[in-house]
Design an enzyme around this catalytic site. Sequence first.
Site, PDB file in Angstrom:
ATOM      1  N   SER A 198       0.817  -1.213   0.000  1.00 38.10           N
ATOM      2  CA  SER A 198       0.000   0.000   0.000  1.00 38.10           C
ATOM      3  C   SER A 198       0.847   1.258   0.000  1.00 38.10           C
ATOM      4  O   SER A 198       1.943   1.283   0.568  1.00 38.10           O
ATOM      5  CB  SER A 198      -0.881  -0.017   1.263  1.00 38.10           C
ATOM      6  OG  SER A 198      -1.460   1.242   1.472  1.00 38.10           O
ATOM      7  N   TYR A 228      -2.106  -0.636  10.642  1.00 44.44           N
ATOM      8  CA  TYR A 228      -2.325  -1.232   9.308  1.00 44.44           C
ATOM      9  C   TYR A 228      -1.129  -0.938   8.411  1.00 44.44           C
ATOM     10  O   TYR A 228      -0.522  -1.847   7.842  1.00 44.44           O
ATOM     11  CB  TYR A 228      -3.603  -0.688   8.673  1.00 44.44           C
ATOM     12  CG  TYR A 228      -3.659  -0.927   7.192  1.00 44.44           C
ATOM     13  CD1 TYR A 228      -3.326   0.083   6.284  1.00 44.44           C
ATOM     14  CD2 TYR A 228      -4.000  -2.169   6.690  1.00 44.44           C
ATOM     15  CE1 TYR A 228      -3.343  -0.147   4.920  1.00 44.44           C
ATOM     16  CE2 TYR A 228      -4.019  -2.406   5.326  1.00 44.44           C
ATOM     17  CZ  TYR A 228      -3.694  -1.394   4.449  1.00 44.44           C
ATOM     18  OH  TYR A 228      -3.703  -1.620   3.098  1.00 44.44           O
ATOM     19  N   LYS A 287       2.043  -3.457   6.656  1.00 44.51           N
ATOM     20  CA  LYS A 287       2.469  -3.505   5.251  1.00 44.51           C
ATOM     21  C   LYS A 287       3.968  -3.244   5.143  1.00 44.51           C
ATOM     22  O   LYS A 287       4.691  -3.901   4.397  1.00 44.51           O
ATOM     23  CB  LYS A 287       1.689  -2.476   4.418  1.00 44.51           C
ATOM     24  CG  LYS A 287       0.209  -2.764   4.285  1.00 44.51           C
ATOM     25  CD  LYS A 287      -0.052  -4.105   3.604  1.00 44.51           C
ATOM     26  CE  LYS A 287      -1.529  -4.362   3.410  1.00 44.51           C
ATOM     27  NZ  LYS A 287      -1.813  -5.673   2.784  1.00 44.51           N
TER      28      LYS A 287
HETATM   29  C1  WQD Z   1      -9.892   9.025   0.763  1.00 46.24           C
HETATM   30  C2  WQD Z   1     -10.128  10.509   1.026  1.00 46.24           C
HETATM   31  C3  WQD Z   1     -10.624  11.030   3.318  1.00 46.24           C
HETATM   32  C4  WQD Z   1     -14.525   9.101   3.517  1.00 46.24           C
HETATM   33  C5  WQD Z   1      -7.375   3.946   1.597  1.00 46.24           C
HETATM   34  C6  WQD Z   1      -7.400   2.655   2.308  1.00 46.24           C
HETATM   35  C7  WQD Z   1      -6.005   2.173   2.624  1.00 46.24           C
HETATM   36  C8  WQD Z   1      -5.115   2.258   1.411  1.00 46.24           C
HETATM   37  C9  WQD Z   1      -5.173   3.615   0.746  1.00 46.24           C
HETATM   38  C10 WQD Z   1      -4.872   0.101   0.420  1.00 46.24           C
HETATM   39  C11 WQD Z   1      -9.474  10.969   2.331  1.00 46.24           C
HETATM   40  C12 WQD Z   1     -11.796  11.381   2.404  1.00 46.24           C
HETATM   41  C13 WQD Z   1     -13.292   9.555   3.075  1.00 46.24           C
HETATM   42  C14 WQD Z   1     -15.537  10.037   3.813  1.00 46.24           C
HETATM   43  C15 WQD Z   1     -14.075  11.816   3.182  1.00 46.24           C
HETATM   44  N1  WQD Z   1      -5.481   1.278   0.454  1.00 46.24           N
HETATM   45  N2  WQD Z   1     -13.088  10.894   2.907  1.00 46.24           N
HETATM   46  N3  WQD Z   1     -15.282  11.376   3.634  1.00 46.24           N
HETATM   47  O1  WQD Z   1      -7.798   6.976   3.682  1.00 46.24           O
HETATM   48  O2  WQD Z   1      -6.752   7.279   1.393  1.00 46.24           O
HETATM   49  O3  WQD Z   1      -6.951   4.986   2.454  1.00 46.24           O
HETATM   50  O4  WQD Z   1      -6.556   3.886   0.462  1.00 46.24           O
HETATM   51  O5  WQD Z   1      -4.021  -0.292   1.112  1.00 46.24           O
HETATM   52  O6  WQD Z   1      -6.146   0.844   3.056  1.00 46.24           O
HETATM   53  O7  WQD Z   1      -8.109   2.847   3.505  1.00 46.24           O
HETATM   54  O8  WQD Z   1      -8.971   6.207   1.569  1.00 46.24           O
HETATM   55  O9  WQD Z   1     -11.308   6.354   0.792  1.00 46.24           O
HETATM   56  O10 WQD Z   1     -10.853   6.345   3.301  1.00 46.24           O
HETATM   57  O11 WQD Z   1     -10.261   8.345   1.965  1.00 46.24           O
HETATM   58  O12 WQD Z   1     -13.864  13.047   3.038  1.00 46.24           O
HETATM   59  O13 WQD Z   1     -16.674   9.690   4.236  1.00 46.24           O
HETATM   60  O14 WQD Z   1     -11.521  10.740   1.179  1.00 46.24           O
HETATM   61  O15 WQD Z   1     -10.443  12.055   4.290  1.00 46.24           O
HETATM   62  O16 WQD Z   1      -8.984  12.285   2.146  1.00 46.24           O
HETATM   63  P1  WQD Z   1      -7.567   6.470   2.318  1.00 46.24           P
HETATM   64  P2  WQD Z   1     -10.431   6.753   1.938  1.00 46.24           P
END
Ligand code: WQD
Length: 339
Positions: free
Chosen positions: A124, A149, A153
């Site tokens: 990741s 998490y 990784k």
């Molecule tokens: C993306 C953006 C939130 C929800 C994920 C996986 C992690 C890794 C990388 C594989 C952020 C914003 C989110 C919401 C929001 N993948 N958001 N409102 O945190 O980048 O991590 O991808 O390993 O395992 O969790 O992804 O989709 O949670 O958030 O504003 O209700 O969307 O703040 O900026 P993230 P995400």
Amino acid sequence: MKILVTGGLGFIGSHTVVELVNAGYEPVIIDDLSNSNIKILDQIAKIIGYKPVFHQFDLCDAQAVKNFAGNNPDIAGIIHFAASKAVGESVQLPLKYYRNNFYSLINILEAYQGTALNFVFSSSCTVYGQPDVLPVTEDAPVKAAESPYGNTKQIAEEMLRDLVAAGTKYKVVALRYFNPVGAHETALIGELPIGVPQNLVPFITQTASGKREKLTVFGDKYNTPDGSCVRDYIHVVDLAKAHVAALKLMEQDTFEGYDVFNIGTGNGYTVLEVINAFEQATGKKLNYQIGPPRSGDIEKVWGEVSKSTRKLHWKAERDIDTMMSSAWAWENYITQNPL
Ligand code: WQD
């Protein structure tokens, strides 16, 4: 050639099973169904025309893994997805993450140790934390993980490097995913979050379908074009195809031991840009509000992906419009056909 896909009924795993079949491989799935739905097996069958071999057990059960390996000596490669993956949950339940993510990995590696086997590891971009330089390259410093998490990784990558350095016959490719989104073009498989979605795009589609009242954008005061966080969103089918490319690379005699690749598009989108892209792609108006930043979020990250293009001969092809429209088509499918 038989390829073992651990976590093969999950979001990325199921799409990878389809792409393996498209590439002429024979997938064998292990999944403990702790974070996936058995009906995805039937959905995969609707796409590939047959039900792949499936075994349900916990990879943390060393004896079960040994028994499987003893009965399945003809596995030519392993794609290891099986792991707990919710960043926020890992902060609350670190032992669950260390136990599950390390025991499962060690058990499968021990069970097949000594065989000349190609191993693709699901890593990741979280290993980078907040990069100092963007876009982030594979040789950027791996920073102190922001979550248990992310730490699992990082440590798993080190374990795999050490294993290869110790002269085992494993060939290993670690794929550092950015943000997987979207769904298969048939809308028969896609992301199936259990409970309230943690990730942005399933929360968007559930809000648009009326399952959620409104989306909260976690912060709009970041140092980004519109103040909301930037991520490198990649279509899950492009991501799935990268796993096939990794197997093909390791099948070359020229491939040595261990390598790592960024699997993203190389483009960053803010949260508000993703919302706009969804509205443009679907014609739906999204109900959202701006809320406080989410703890643990990094401000901005997107990948430098030229190494993947050069050495994996792979490049993401699907654009943000396709990511959003396919995610929406899948949401409509599961609304009309609850699994
Ligand atoms: C993306 C953006 C939130 C929800 C994920 C996986 C992690 C890794 C990388 C594989 C952020 C914003 C989110 C919401 C929001 N993948 N958001 N409102 O945190 O980048 O991590 O991808 O390993 O395992 O969790 O992804 O989709 O949670 O958030 O504003 O209700 O969307 O703040 O900026 P993230 P995400």
